[in-house]
Design a protein around this motif. Structure first.
Motif, PDB file in Angstrom:
ATOM      1  N   MET A   1       0.813  -1.208   0.000  1.00  0.00           N
ATOM      2  CA  MET A   1       0.000   0.000   0.000  1.00  0.00           C
ATOM      3  C   MET A   1       0.856   1.272   0.000  1.00  0.00           C
ATOM      4  N   PRO A   2       2.064   1.262   0.534  1.00  0.00           N
ATOM      5  CA  PRO A   2       2.870   2.486   0.467  1.00  0.00           C
ATOM      6  C   PRO A   2       3.126   2.948  -0.966  1.00  0.00           C
ATOM      7  N   ARG A   3       3.307   2.017  -1.893  1.00  0.00           N
ATOM      8  CA  ARG A   3       3.535   2.409  -3.288  1.00  0.00           C
ATOM      9  C   ARG A   3       2.284   3.036  -3.889  1.00  0.00           C
ATOM     10  N   ILE A   4       1.118   2.530  -3.506  1.00  0.00           N
ATOM     11  CA  ILE A   4      -0.149   3.105  -3.987  1.00  0.00           C
ATOM     12  C   ILE A   4      -0.298   4.521  -3.446  1.00  0.00           C
ATOM     13  N   GLU A   5      -0.071   4.693  -2.147  1.00  0.00           N
ATOM     14  CA  GLU A   5      -0.192   6.017  -1.535  1.00  0.00           C
ATOM     15  C   GLU A   5       0.801   6.996  -2.161  1.00  0.00           C
ATOM     16  N   ALA A   6       2.020   6.523  -2.439  1.00  0.00           N
ATOM     17  CA  ALA A   6       3.017   7.397  -3.053  1.00  0.00           C
ATOM     18  C   ALA A   6       2.568   7.834  -4.440  1.00  0.00           C
ATOM     19  N   ALA A   7       1.988   6.913  -5.198  1.00  0.00           N
ATOM     20  CA  ALA A   7       1.479   7.266  -6.531  1.00  0.00           C
ATOM     21  C   ALA A   7       0.337   8.269  -6.424  1.00  0.00           C
ATOM     22  N   LEU A   8      -0.573   8.036  -5.490  1.00  0.00           N
ATOM     23  CA  LEU A   8      -1.692   8.966  -5.306  1.00  0.00           C
ATOM     24  C   LEU A   8      -1.202  10.328  -4.820  1.00  0.00           C
ATOM     25  N   ASP A   9      -0.169  10.320  -3.994  1.00  0.00           N
ATOM     26  CA  ASP A   9       0.369  11.584  -3.478  1.00  0.00           C
ATOM     27  C   ASP A   9       0.893  12.488  -4.590  1.00  0.00           C
ATOM     28  N   THR A  10       1.313  11.912  -5.705  1.00  0.00           N
ATOM     29  CA  THR A  10       1.790  12.744  -6.814  1.00  0.00           C
ATOM     30  C   THR A  10       0.651  13.519  -7.458  1.00  0.00           C
ATOM     31  N   LEU A  11      -0.582  13.025  -7.312  1.00  0.00           N
ATOM     32  CA  LEU A  11      -1.738  13.676  -7.931  1.00  0.00           C
ATOM     33  C   LEU A  11      -2.597  14.452  -6.942  1.00  0.00           C
ATOM     34  N   ARG A  12      -2.448  14.179  -5.669  1.00  0.00           N
ATOM     35  CA  ARG A  12      -3.294  14.850  -4.664  1.00  0.00           C
ATOM     36  C   ARG A  12      -3.210  16.376  -4.700  1.00  0.00           C
ATOM     37  N   PRO A  13      -2.041  16.967  -4.954  1.00  0.00           N
ATOM     38  CA  PRO A  13      -2.019  18.439  -5.014  1.00  0.00           C
ATOM     39  C   PRO A  13      -2.947  18.996  -6.102  1.00  0.00           C
ATOM     40  N   TYR A  14      -3.066  18.290  -7.210  1.00  0.00           N
ATOM     41  CA  TYR A  14      -3.956  18.741  -8.287  1.00  0.00           C
ATOM     42  C   TYR A  14      -5.419  18.617  -7.867  1.00  0.00           C
ATOM     43  N   LEU A  15      -5.738  17.530  -7.165  1.00  0.00           N
ATOM     44  CA  LEU A  15      -7.101  17.364  -6.660  1.00  0.00           C
ATOM     45  C   LEU A  15      -7.419  18.443  -5.632  1.00  0.00           C
ATOM     46  N   ALA A  16      -6.455  18.752  -4.792  1.00  0.00           N
ATOM     47  CA  ALA A  16      -6.665  19.729  -3.723  1.00  0.00           C
ATOM     48  C   ALA A  16      -6.907  21.137  -4.267  1.00  0.00           C
ATOM     49  N   THR A  17      -6.338  21.461  -5.426  1.00  0.00           N
ATOM     50  CA  THR A  17      -6.560  22.804  -5.976  1.00  0.00           C
ATOM     51  C   THR A  17      -8.020  23.037  -6.292  1.00  0.00           C
ATOM     52  N   ASP A  18      -8.767  21.962  -6.537  1.00  0.00           N
ATOM     53  CA  ASP A  18     -10.201  22.077  -6.803  1.00  0.00           C
ATOM     54  C   ASP A  18     -11.039  21.673  -5.596  1.00  0.00           C
ATOM     55  N   GLY A  19     -10.396  21.522  -4.438  1.00  0.00           N
ATOM     56  CA  GLY A  19     -11.128  21.207  -3.210  1.00  0.00           C
ATOM     57  C   GLY A  19     -11.457  19.744  -3.039  1.00  0.00           C
ATOM     58  N   GLY A  20     -10.691  18.867  -3.668  1.00  0.00           N
ATOM     59  CA  GLY A  20     -10.992  17.445  -3.573  1.00  0.00           C
ATOM     60  C   GLY A  20      -9.823  16.622  -3.087  1.00  0.00           C
ATOM     61  N   ASN A  21     -10.071  15.327  -2.987  1.00  0.00           N
ATOM     62  CA  ASN A  21      -9.058  14.367  -2.582  1.00  0.00           C
ATOM     63  C   ASN A  21      -9.601  12.983  -2.898  1.00  0.00           C
ATOM     64  N   VAL A  22      -8.786  11.983  -2.655  1.00  0.00           N
ATOM     65  CA  VAL A  22      -9.174  10.602  -2.875  1.00  0.00           C
ATOM     66  C   VAL A  22      -8.507   9.760  -1.797  1.00  0.00           C
ATOM     67  N   ARG A  23      -9.192   8.704  -1.373  1.00  0.00           N
ATOM     68  CA  ARG A  23      -8.592   7.798  -0.392  1.00  0.00           C
ATOM     69  C   ARG A  23      -8.821   6.361  -0.835  1.00  0.00           C
TER      70      ARG A  23
END
Length: 71
Positions: free
Chosen positions: A1-23
């Motif tokens: 799961m750390p590799r999945i979280e690391a991959a998602l972390d690369t995109l989370r800043p883009y999601l956050a600019t529009d007020g979103g996230n993913v888990r």
């Protein structure tokens, strides 16, 4: 799961600019990563395209993931 979280972390800043996230909600025995949209992503009309981008990123980082679903 750390590799999945690391991959998602690369995109989370883009999601956050529009007020979103993913888990991560679940990973099935078949390797399907199930994600839960958070914040503005849940109602965004662009979420299917965002899901496709998440899938590409995660599958490159974690080849054992066969598909990504998001709800």
């Amino acid at each position: 799961m750390p590799r999945i979280e690391a991959a998602l972390d690369t995109l989370r800043p883009y999601l956050a600019t529009d007020g979103g996230n993913v888990r991560v909600a679940n990973i099935t025995p078949e390797g399907v990563l199930q994600l839960q949209w958070e914040g503005a992503c849940g109602a965004c009309p662009m979420s299917p395209m965002t899901r496709a981008g998440l899938e590409d990123t995660v599958k490159k980082a974690v080849p054992e993931i066969t598909a990504v679903e998001a709800r």
